[in-house]
Design an enzyme around this catalytic site. Structure first.
Site, PDB file in Angstrom:
ATOM      1  N   ALA A 175     -30.451 -58.628 -11.130  1.00 26.35           N
ATOM      2  CA  ALA A 175     -29.498 -58.702 -12.095  1.00 26.35           C
ATOM      3  C   ALA A 175     -30.038 -58.742 -13.428  1.00 26.35           C
ATOM      4  O   ALA A 175     -29.665 -58.015 -14.330  1.00 26.35           O
ATOM      5  CB  ALA A 175     -28.741 -60.136 -11.866  1.00 26.35           C
ATOM      6  N   GLN A 232     -34.504 -57.462   2.532  1.00 25.45           N
ATOM      7  CA  GLN A 232     -35.126 -56.723   3.631  1.00 25.45           C
ATOM      8  C   GLN A 232     -34.184 -55.433   3.809  1.00 25.45           C
ATOM      9  O   GLN A 232     -34.469 -54.206   3.633  1.00 25.45           O
ATOM     10  CB  GLN A 232     -35.283 -57.379   4.774  1.00 25.45           C
ATOM     11  CG  GLN A 232     -36.421 -58.457   4.890  1.00 25.45           C
ATOM     12  CD  GLN A 232     -36.706 -59.094   6.188  1.00 25.45           C
ATOM     13  OE1 GLN A 232     -36.047 -58.965   7.256  1.00 25.45           O
ATOM     14  NE2 GLN A 232     -37.671 -59.761   6.180  1.00 25.45           N
ATOM     15  N   GLU A 279     -24.961 -52.935   9.388  1.00 25.54           N
ATOM     16  CA  GLU A 279     -25.297 -54.461   9.550  1.00 25.54           C
ATOM     17  C   GLU A 279     -24.219 -55.157  10.046  1.00 25.54           C
ATOM     18  O   GLU A 279     -22.983 -54.732   9.826  1.00 25.54           O
ATOM     19  CB  GLU A 279     -25.884 -55.224   8.355  1.00 25.54           C
ATOM     20  CG  GLU A 279     -27.395 -54.386   8.190  1.00 25.54           C
ATOM     21  CD  GLU A 279     -27.771 -55.193   6.648  1.00 25.54           C
ATOM     22  OE1 GLU A 279     -27.250 -55.907   5.885  1.00 25.54           O
ATOM     23  OE2 GLU A 279     -29.266 -54.874   6.441  1.00 25.54           O
ATOM     24  N   HIS A 282     -28.266 -67.575   7.612  1.00 30.46           N
ATOM     25  CA  HIS A 282     -28.505 -66.123   8.311  1.00 30.46           C
ATOM     26  C   HIS A 282     -28.886 -66.475   9.744  1.00 30.46           C
ATOM     27  O   HIS A 282     -29.800 -67.254  10.046  1.00 30.46           O
ATOM     28  CB  HIS A 282     -29.868 -65.469   7.450  1.00 30.46           C
ATOM     29  CG  HIS A 282     -30.108 -64.130   7.913  1.00 30.46           C
ATOM     30  ND1 HIS A 282     -30.236 -63.496   9.181  1.00 30.46           N
ATOM     31  CD2 HIS A 282     -29.933 -62.911   7.096  1.00 30.46           C
ATOM     32  CE1 HIS A 282     -30.531 -62.372   9.186  1.00 30.46           C
ATOM     33  NE2 HIS A 282     -29.930 -61.799   7.862  1.00 30.46           N
ATOM     34  N   ARG A 287     -21.750 -62.952   9.693  1.00 36.48           N
ATOM     35  CA  ARG A 287     -22.704 -63.963   9.662  1.00 36.48           C
ATOM     36  C   ARG A 287     -22.397 -65.295  10.098  1.00 36.48           C
ATOM     37  O   ARG A 287     -23.127 -65.926  10.894  1.00 36.48           O
ATOM     38  CB  ARG A 287     -23.490 -63.854   8.458  1.00 36.48           C
ATOM     39  CG  ARG A 287     -24.728 -62.982   8.461  1.00 36.48           C
ATOM     40  CD  ARG A 287     -25.339 -63.077   7.067  1.00 36.48           C
ATOM     41  NE  ARG A 287     -26.129 -61.661   7.025  1.00 36.48           N
ATOM     42  CZ  ARG A 287     -26.836 -61.472   5.824  1.00 36.48           C
ATOM     43  NH1 ARG A 287     -26.686 -62.056   4.729  1.00 36.48           N
ATOM     44  NH2 ARG A 287     -27.357 -60.433   6.038  1.00 36.48           N
ATOM     45  N   HIS A 300     -29.928 -69.184   3.417  1.00 33.99           N
ATOM     46  CA  HIS A 300     -30.031 -67.873   2.996  1.00 33.99           C
ATOM     47  C   HIS A 300     -29.492 -67.416   1.737  1.00 33.99           C
ATOM     48  O   HIS A 300     -30.071 -66.995   0.818  1.00 33.99           O
ATOM     49  CB  HIS A 300     -29.658 -66.781   4.031  1.00 33.99           C
ATOM     50  CG  HIS A 300     -29.905 -65.049   3.936  1.00 33.99           C
ATOM     51  ND1 HIS A 300     -31.374 -64.969   3.915  1.00 33.99           N
ATOM     52  CD2 HIS A 300     -29.109 -64.161   3.591  1.00 33.99           C
ATOM     53  CE1 HIS A 300     -31.436 -63.741   3.458  1.00 33.99           C
ATOM     54  NE2 HIS A 300     -30.034 -63.383   3.164  1.00 33.99           N
ATOM     55  N   ARG A 306     -20.200 -63.879   2.808  1.00 33.07           N
ATOM     56  CA  ARG A 306     -20.962 -62.707   2.350  1.00 33.07           C
ATOM     57  C   ARG A 306     -21.049 -61.784   3.331  1.00 33.07           C
ATOM     58  O   ARG A 306     -21.794 -61.925   4.298  1.00 33.07           O
ATOM     59  CB  ARG A 306     -22.015 -62.828   1.551  1.00 33.07           C
ATOM     60  CG  ARG A 306     -22.574 -61.644   1.018  1.00 33.07           C
ATOM     61  CD  ARG A 306     -24.029 -61.756  -0.050  1.00 33.07           C
ATOM     62  NE  ARG A 306     -24.964 -62.375   0.971  1.00 33.07           N
ATOM     63  CZ  ARG A 306     -26.038 -61.706   1.243  1.00 33.07           C
ATOM     64  NH1 ARG A 306     -26.092 -60.439   0.999  1.00 33.07           N
ATOM     65  NH2 ARG A 306     -27.066 -62.391   2.013  1.00 33.07           N
TER      66      ARG A 306
HETATM   67  P1  FAD Z   1     -33.478 -63.278  -8.191  1.00 35.87           P
HETATM   68  O1  FAD Z   1     -33.943 -61.953  -7.708  1.00 35.87           O
HETATM   69  O2  FAD Z   1     -33.642 -64.469  -7.183  1.00 35.87           O
HETATM   70  O3  FAD Z   1     -34.152 -63.556  -9.600  1.00 35.87           O
HETATM   71  C1  FAD Z   1     -34.016 -64.753 -10.120  1.00 35.87           C
HETATM   72  C2  FAD Z   1     -34.862 -64.744 -11.291  1.00 35.87           C
HETATM   73  O4  FAD Z   1     -34.531 -66.017 -12.246  1.00 35.87           O
HETATM   74  C3  FAD Z   1     -36.552 -64.955 -11.129  1.00 35.87           C
HETATM   75  O5  FAD Z   1     -37.064 -64.154 -11.958  1.00 35.87           O
HETATM   76  C4  FAD Z   1     -36.778 -66.421 -11.524  1.00 35.87           C
HETATM   77  O6  FAD Z   1     -38.136 -66.455 -12.099  1.00 35.87           O
HETATM   78  C5  FAD Z   1     -35.807 -66.717 -12.713  1.00 35.87           C
HETATM   79  N1  FAD Z   1     -35.330 -67.974 -12.979  1.00 35.87           N
HETATM   80  C6  FAD Z   1     -34.623 -68.687 -12.251  1.00 35.87           C
HETATM   81  N2  FAD Z   1     -34.671 -70.108 -12.775  1.00 35.87           N
HETATM   82  C7  FAD Z   1     -35.409 -69.799 -14.219  1.00 35.87           C
HETATM   83  C8  FAD Z   1     -35.484 -70.571 -15.176  1.00 35.87           C
HETATM   84  N3  FAD Z   1     -35.284 -71.947 -15.321  1.00 35.87           N
HETATM   85  N4  FAD Z   1     -35.987 -70.231 -16.287  1.00 35.87           N
HETATM   86  C9  FAD Z   1     -36.655 -69.068 -16.227  1.00 35.87           C
HETATM   87  N5  FAD Z   1     -36.608 -68.154 -15.083  1.00 35.87           N
HETATM   88  C10 FAD Z   1     -35.903 -68.663 -14.266  1.00 35.87           C
HETATM   89  N6  FAD Z   1     -29.149 -59.058  -0.290  1.00 35.87           N
HETATM   90  C11 FAD Z   1     -28.663 -57.893   0.081  1.00 35.87           C
HETATM   91  O7  FAD Z   1     -27.744 -57.257  -0.624  1.00 35.87           O
HETATM   92  N7  FAD Z   1     -29.422 -57.219   0.866  1.00 35.87           N
HETATM   93  C12 FAD Z   1     -30.585 -57.545   1.474  1.00 35.87           C
HETATM   94  O8  FAD Z   1     -31.000 -56.935   2.313  1.00 35.87           O
HETATM   95  C13 FAD Z   1     -30.843 -58.817   1.266  1.00 35.87           C
HETATM   96  N8  FAD Z   1     -31.798 -59.239   1.917  1.00 35.87           N
HETATM   97  C14 FAD Z   1     -32.508 -60.550   1.654  1.00 35.87           C
HETATM   98  C15 FAD Z   1     -33.647 -61.193   2.203  1.00 35.87           C
HETATM   99  C16 FAD Z   1     -34.155 -62.346   1.929  1.00 35.87           C
HETATM  100  C17 FAD Z   1     -35.204 -62.921   2.665  1.00 35.87           C
HETATM  101  C18 FAD Z   1     -33.665 -63.045   0.636  1.00 35.87           C
HETATM  102  C19 FAD Z   1     -34.137 -64.303   0.387  1.00 35.87           C
HETATM  103  C20 FAD Z   1     -32.424 -62.393   0.204  1.00 35.87           C
HETATM  104  C21 FAD Z   1     -31.910 -61.344   0.554  1.00 35.87           C
HETATM  105  N9  FAD Z   1     -30.671 -60.944  -0.038  1.00 35.87           N
HETATM  106  C22 FAD Z   1     -30.414 -59.645   0.341  1.00 35.87           C
HETATM  107  C23 FAD Z   1     -30.137 -61.552  -1.185  1.00 35.87           C
HETATM  108  C24 FAD Z   1     -30.460 -60.942  -2.494  1.00 35.87           C
HETATM  109  O9  FAD Z   1     -31.933 -60.625  -2.435  1.00 35.87           O
HETATM  110  C25 FAD Z   1     -30.183 -61.854  -3.581  1.00 35.87           C
HETATM  111  O10 FAD Z   1     -29.315 -62.397  -3.537  1.00 35.87           O
HETATM  112  C26 FAD Z   1     -30.523 -61.202  -4.962  1.00 35.87           C
HETATM  113  O11 FAD Z   1     -31.701 -60.537  -4.958  1.00 35.87           O
HETATM  114  C27 FAD Z   1     -30.342 -62.173  -6.150  1.00 35.87           C
HETATM  115  O12 FAD Z   1     -30.717 -61.252  -7.399  1.00 35.87           O
HETATM  116  P2  FAD Z   1     -30.670 -61.898  -8.597  1.00 35.87           P
HETATM  117  O13 FAD Z   1     -31.172 -61.182  -9.541  1.00 35.87           O
HETATM  118  O14 FAD Z   1     -29.574 -62.781  -8.760  1.00 35.87           O
HETATM  119  O15 FAD Z   1     -31.740 -63.205  -8.434  1.00 35.87           O
HETATM  120  C1  SIN Z   2     -30.853 -58.962   6.061  1.00 34.01           C
HETATM  121  O1  SIN Z   2     -31.824 -58.053   5.849  1.00 34.01           O
HETATM  122  O2  SIN Z   2     -30.424 -59.302   7.248  1.00 34.01           O
HETATM  123  C2  SIN Z   2     -30.407 -59.426   4.784  1.00 34.01           C
HETATM  124  C3  SIN Z   2     -29.258 -58.714   4.464  1.00 34.01           C
HETATM  125  C4  SIN Z   2     -28.531 -59.695   3.498  1.00 34.01           C
HETATM  126  O3  SIN Z   2     -28.810 -60.758   3.257  1.00 34.01           O
HETATM  127  O4  SIN Z   2     -27.884 -59.034   2.904  1.00 34.01           O
END
Ligand code: FAD
Ligand code: SIN
Length: 525
Positions: free
Chosen positions: A15, A46, A113, A241, A288, A349, A384
């Site tokens: 994001a 993943q 999925e 999850h 899920r 998760h 979700r």
């Molecule tokens: P993030 O990618 O978590 O980034 C957060 C950022 O904020 C980091 O850079 C951190 O340092 C920063 N930050 C936080 N607090 C502060 C602060 N106070 N000051 C400064 N910086 C800060 N989703 C899917 O759609 N498909 C998938 O296959 C999938 N698989 C997943 C597998 C795993 C193991 C996990 C954990 C999640 C998965 N998800 C998946 C969910 C998805 O990855 C996340 O919802 C998504 O990546 C979140 O993106 P984001 O940019 O919102 O936050």
């Molecule tokens: C997974 O690979 O099972 C994670 C997918 C997701 O959280 O959207």
């Protein structure tokens, strides 16, 4: 020290970075990460990223699947927005160099999925998030208009409150002028003034004792908005999850991707019996919330700590090709997934709720936007659909840039913000207390606010949390600001919001299941 930027971006996952890359065409951007750019939930993803690509899939099917998973609580406009705009944003990712797997005909190899009626998950092997994060980081590092601040921790967003004004809850007049930020190397607190601020701070996994999320997931953005009196929504919908790898003591818990069930893996009890058909006709590929609750129930019925995921009937060569990282990880634990069942259990998760935003990513606080997991767009409703969050993050980051840019010329920096007042003294035992309190929050949430809830459990959680809240606020008043004490405060705020919203919901819906109100009350659509 005060720094000024047109755009302040707090968070370097999908994001934050996708916003920064687009906003940088219109002004100077500060991009903050509390550790290093690469460490984010995004890096751990993943399975992949959902988008309608080819026949027989179509937008209507993706919309329908998302609405069914969301259990009558989705915002239909948000669902349509994400589904319709997904293919364009997939192209943006391709332009930034993301490499999604293709088949021998040059078409994208699409996984399926749980809850999806078609194959629509673009992926890079079984580490799609890592591929996306690396590609985005490469773009940022070579961008002249983006200044990167690694190991900078945002403490508070700046509002009128910091100018000495009384700010009332949910007032439409609250404005954000930037953030106070701790440089973790120098321990100085900087004032970052911005015309527009984006919160992209990700998830909340560390509120629970077992989670797939990395340690950065402390819900900072949500807690900051809560303290600033902004609107937070849907916090009761915490996603577990179904298939975290059962390996006690490992943190974060390694995920066994849902894509492996899409590929044909089935769930079995410890004595080898399939059980998912008892719970849902879609079997192991039900959504899920249903699969996680079914596993939880089977584990409780049999007194077991895990169930099995079985992929041994599939072609071993193909299994290794599609899931090389899962194969390697399990092998390190002496589990050969082509021959052995994989022990799995449900694990925290994802959070469906968060900072309430409209279709342009605007929060209830003026000049403050939110995107990604810290936000609540209404896409996910009460549960979700798999692989819908990466796509939501990039679609909303795009909408947010467009809206923010259209407002930029009307906004001035607020020059009257005072420096952070840091008069505390570091107490010698502070770190031990902080660590201990962290463990207590995780225990409370995992014991009382998990997959199955009740009024009594939630009330018990709240009364225990109140003690930790008072102790921590007292410690915060007396201490020099550190990332650890701030994260503890944030985790306590997030836990409080989850419990409060859960207590308010007098029904079971999606991810919120309570034995006191086991039925869904009304259709919200
Ligand atoms: P993030 O990618 O978590 O980034 C957060 C950022 O904020 C980091 O850079 C951190 O340092 C920063 N930050 C936080 N607090 C502060 C602060 N106070 N000051 C400064 N910086 C800060 N989703 C899917 O759609 N498909 C998938 O296959 C999938 N698989 C997943 C597998 C795993 C193991 C996990 C954990 C999640 C998965 N998800 C998946 C969910 C998805 O990855 C996340 O919802 C998504 O990546 C979140 O993106 P984001 O940019 O919102 O936050
Ligand atoms: C997974 O690979 O099972 C994670 C997918 C997701 O959280 O959207």
């Amino acid at each position: 020290m005060t720094r000024k930027f047109d755009f302040l971006v707090i968070g370097s996952g999908i994001a934050g970075i996708s916003f920064a890359l687009k906003a940088a065409k219109y002004g100077k951007v500060a991009l903050l990460s509390k550790t290093v750019l690469e460490e984010s939930n995004t890096s751990y993803a993943q399975g992949g990223i959902a988008s309608v690509m080819y026949d027989p899939d179509n937008f209507e099917k993706h919309i329908e699947d998302t609405l069914i998973a969301g259990d009558g609580h989705c915002d239909v406009a948000a669902v349509k927005k994400v589904v319709y705009e997904a293919p364009t944003q997939i192209n943006e990712l391709l332009n930034w160099g993301v490499d999604f797997d293709k088949d021998e005909n040059g078409q994208f190899n699409l996984h399926r999925e749980g809850g999806h009626s078609e194959n629509r998950i673009l992926h890079h092997k079984d580490n799609t998030g890592f591929e996306i994060q690396q590609s985005l980081v490469r773009q940022v590092k070579s961008h002249p208009e983006i200044e990167v601040f690694e190991n900078y921790f945002a403490i508070e967003i700046l509002t009128q409150h910091h100018l000495g004004e009384v700010v009332t809850h949910h007032s439409p007049d609250i404005e954000c002028y930037g953030a106070y930020v701790l440089n973790q190397q120098s321990n100085n607190i900087h004032t970052f003034l911005a015309k527009v601020t984006l919160l992209a701070t990700g998830g909340i996994g560390t509120v629970y004792s077992t989670t797939t999320n990395p340690g950065i997931a402390t819900g900072d953005g949500i807690a900051m908005v809560h303290r600033a009196r902004g609107i937070i929504k849907d916090m009761e919908f915490v996603q577990f999850h179904p298939t975290g790898l059962y390996h006690p003591g490992e943190r974060p818990t390694y995920l066994i991707s849902e894509a492996i069930r899409g590929y044909g893996a089935v769930l079995r009890t410890k004595d080898g019996k399939e059980f998912m058909q008892k719970y849902d006709e879609r079997g192991s590929l039900a959504s899920r919330d249903i699969v996680a609750r079914a596993i939880d129930n089977e584990m409780k019925l049999h007194g077991h700590d895990y169930v099995y995921l079985d992929v041994t009937h599939k072609n071993p060569k193909e299994t290794k090709e599609h899931f090389p990282n899962i194969y390697k990880k399990c092998l390190q634990l002496d589990i050969d997934i082509t021959k052995d069942y994989i022990p799995v259990s449900p694990i925290q998760h994802y959070l469906c709720g968060g900072v309430a935003v409209d279709l342009n990513g605007k929060t209830s606080i003026r000049r403050l936007y939110a995107a990604g997991e810290c936000s609540c767009t209404g896409l996910h409703g009460a549960n979700r659909l798999a692989s819908n969050s990466l796509i939501e993050a990039i679609v909303y980051a795009d909408a947010t840039v467009k809206d923010a840019v259209s407002q930029l010329h009307n906004i001035q920096f607020n020059e009257f913000v005072p420096d952070w007042n840091d008069e505390g003294t570091r107490l010698p035992e502070e770190m031990v207390l902080i660590t201990q309190s962290f463990r207590e929050v995780e225990q409370i949430m995992s014991t009382y606010v998990g997959i199955v809830r009740s009024n009594l459990r939630l009330q018990r959680a709240m009364s225990r949390l109140e003690i930790l809240y008072r102790e921590t606020e007292d410690l915060f008043e007396k201490s020099v600001v550190s990332r650890e004490i701030c994260e503890l405060r944030n985790v306590i705020s997030v836990a409080y919001l989850i419990i409060k919203h859960a207590l308010r919901r007098k029904e079971s819906r999606g991810l919120h299941y309570t034995v006191d109100y086991p039925k869904r009350m009304r259709n919200e659509l």
